[in-house]
Scaffold this motif. Structure first.
Motif, PDB file in Angstrom:
ATOM      1  N   ASP A  75      -8.858  -3.765  -8.981  1.00 16.96           N
ATOM      2  CA  ASP A  75      -9.145  -4.370 -10.014  1.00 16.96           C
ATOM      3  C   ASP A  75     -10.541  -3.964 -10.532  1.00 16.96           C
ATOM      4  O   ASP A  75     -10.459  -3.621 -11.761  1.00 16.96           O
ATOM      5  N   HIS A 125       7.511  -9.618   1.267  1.00 14.05           N
ATOM      6  CA  HIS A 125       7.915 -11.088   1.130  1.00 14.05           C
ATOM      7  C   HIS A 125       9.200 -11.050   1.211  1.00 14.05           C
ATOM      8  O   HIS A 125      10.078 -10.289   0.831  1.00 14.05           O
ATOM      9  N   THR A 161       3.023  -8.305   1.786  1.00 16.51           N
ATOM     10  CA  THR A 161       2.324  -9.317   2.335  1.00 16.51           C
ATOM     11  C   THR A 161       1.117  -8.634   3.465  1.00 16.51           C
ATOM     12  O   THR A 161      -0.010  -9.027   3.792  1.00 16.51           O
ATOM     13  N   LYS A 211      -5.428  -6.139   2.569  1.00 15.77           N
ATOM     14  CA  LYS A 211      -4.827  -6.101   1.326  1.00 15.77           C
ATOM     15  C   LYS A 211      -5.697  -6.865   0.354  1.00 15.77           C
ATOM     16  O   LYS A 211      -5.755  -6.153  -1.006  1.00 15.77           O
ATOM     17  N   GLU A 212      -6.541  -7.582   0.833  1.00 15.00           N
ATOM     18  CA  GLU A 212      -7.622  -8.152  -0.509  1.00 15.00           C
ATOM     19  C   GLU A 212      -8.802  -6.929  -0.807  1.00 15.00           C
ATOM     20  O   GLU A 212      -8.714  -7.024  -2.081  1.00 15.00           O
ATOM     21  N   HIS A 249      -0.368  -5.612  -9.984  1.00 10.76           N
ATOM     22  CA  HIS A 249      -0.439  -6.766  -9.678  1.00 10.76           C
ATOM     23  C   HIS A 249       0.951  -7.329  -8.915  1.00 10.76           C
ATOM     24  O   HIS A 249       0.753  -8.184  -8.077  1.00 10.76           O
ATOM     25  N   SER A 250       2.185  -6.936  -9.950  1.00 12.94           N
ATOM     26  CA  SER A 250       3.323  -7.543  -9.557  1.00 12.94           C
ATOM     27  C   SER A 250       3.565  -7.050  -7.861  1.00 12.94           C
ATOM     28  O   SER A 250       4.355  -7.418  -7.318  1.00 12.94           O
ATOM     29  N   GLU A 287      14.572  -9.884  -7.009  1.00  9.58           N
ATOM     30  CA  GLU A 287      13.200  -9.488  -7.382  1.00  9.58           C
ATOM     31  C   GLU A 287      13.118  -7.867  -6.941  1.00  9.58           C
ATOM     32  O   GLU A 287      12.187  -7.142  -7.579  1.00  9.58           O
ATOM     33  N   LEU A 303       1.829  -8.581  -5.224  1.00  5.33           N
ATOM     34  CA  LEU A 303       2.106  -9.919  -5.228  1.00  5.33           C
ATOM     35  C   LEU A 303       3.124 -10.096  -4.166  1.00  5.33           C
ATOM     36  O   LEU A 303       3.471 -10.971  -3.155  1.00  5.33           O
ATOM     37  N   TYR A 304       4.047  -8.929  -4.013  1.00  6.51           N
ATOM     38  CA  TYR A 304       5.348  -8.889  -3.106  1.00  6.51           C
ATOM     39  C   TYR A 304       4.853  -8.448  -1.761  1.00  6.51           C
ATOM     40  O   TYR A 304       5.521  -8.605  -0.742  1.00  6.51           O
ATOM     41  N   GLU A 321      -6.866  -4.659  -3.529  1.00 10.59           N
ATOM     42  CA  GLU A 321      -6.642  -5.301  -4.453  1.00 10.59           C
ATOM     43  C   GLU A 321      -8.032  -5.592  -5.397  1.00 10.59           C
ATOM     44  O   GLU A 321      -8.021  -5.359  -6.676  1.00 10.59           O
TER      45      GLU A 321
END
Length: 268
Positions: A33, A173, A102, A25-26, A95-96, A182, A99-100, A29
């Motif tokens: 970005d 999440h 995992t 996941k990292e 980003h949102s 959410e 963020l959810y 992202e």
């Protein structure tokens, strides 16, 4: 020799082409970005390249008034700010979304790359919408191409969320899973850009004379629509909860009344 053959056979078994295999996941992202940052930089370079008035032109045509000279580039600046806001909001939604999330999968990574491919075309969309003459046939087609690019860039983000919902216990999440507050807001947020860009595309086909106004109105309205969505989702969920609580109270009252009645009264 036999041990080497066993190790090679074991390594081949672990290598699969399954799209549900986990992905870092990292790294997804970080790569995303980087693409968003490069696209935003290209957009700034485009606006600085051909949309800065020459000092001689300012003196001769506009009598030394820089503001009057800049007003001649107004449509180009408006297209730049609209494109930059679009990039910023798509990054915010991305980003949102993660963020959810995992745990990412290969399918989510593939859909993310497809989304980034169309996001990389937003500087092209800016160049097209700012190059051609106003209310010309080429400008209308350029606006329609921009709507298509925005639609596909956002619909693949929506597809990532749908893919995450299929295995929500492993990828999402707990507070963002199906049925939560959410989840409802994220679903509406991800559906906003595809719906608005698709609607703008069809409106430009039907009302070609107002295509430029429709496109710029779409770019201006969407940031406020994100704020209105949060309020609308909260109000809707509050109404649904109150209706469910009222229905539960009625059921409880009926059960209490039946419990208070005698057996003969209940039979009657």
């Amino acid at each position: 020799g036999q041990r080497d053959e066993e190790e090679v056979h074991h390594s081949l078994e672990t290598f699969t082409f399954s799209l549900s295999e986990p992905l870092s996941k990292e790294r997804v992202e970080a790569f995303s970005d980087g693409v968003y940052a490069i696209v935003a930089t290209l957009l700034i370079l485009d606006i600085c390249e051909d949309n800065v008035p020459d000092p001689r032109e300012v003196e001769e045509k506009f009598h030394g008034s820089l503001l009057e000279a800049l007003s001649g580039y107004g449509p180009n600046y408006l297209a730049y700010f609209g494109s930059f806001v679009t990039i910023g909001l798509l990054w915010f939604v991305h980003h949102s979304l993660f963020l959810y999330v995992t745990k990412a999968t290969r399918l989510m990574g593939l859909l993310n790359i497809l989304s980034l491919a169309f996001i990389g075309g937003l500087p092209l969309a800016y160049q097209l919408t700012s190059e051609f003459a106003e209310k010309s046939h080429n400008e209308i087609e350029a606006i329609q191409i921009s709507c298509v690019i925005t639609f596909f860039a956002s619909i693949f983000q929506f597809a990532i969320w749908t893919t995450a919902l299929l295995n929500e216990r492993e990828t999402l999440h707990p507070f963002a899973r199906y049925g939560g507050k959410e989840h409802a807001f994220m679903f509406a947020k991800l559906a906003l850009y595809p719906c608005v860009s698709l609607g703008a595309f069809f409106l430009t086909c039907l009302l070609s004379e107002f295509s430029t106004a429709i496109f710029h109105l779409m770019q201006i309205v969407i940031p406020f629509a994100f704020l209105a969505l949060r309020i609308f989702v909260r109000i809707s969920l509050t109404v649904i909860k109150t209706m469910m609580s009222l229905s539960r109270r009625k059921v409880v009252l009926l059960e209490e009344e039946e419990a208070c009645l005698s057996p003969t009264e209940t039979l009657s």
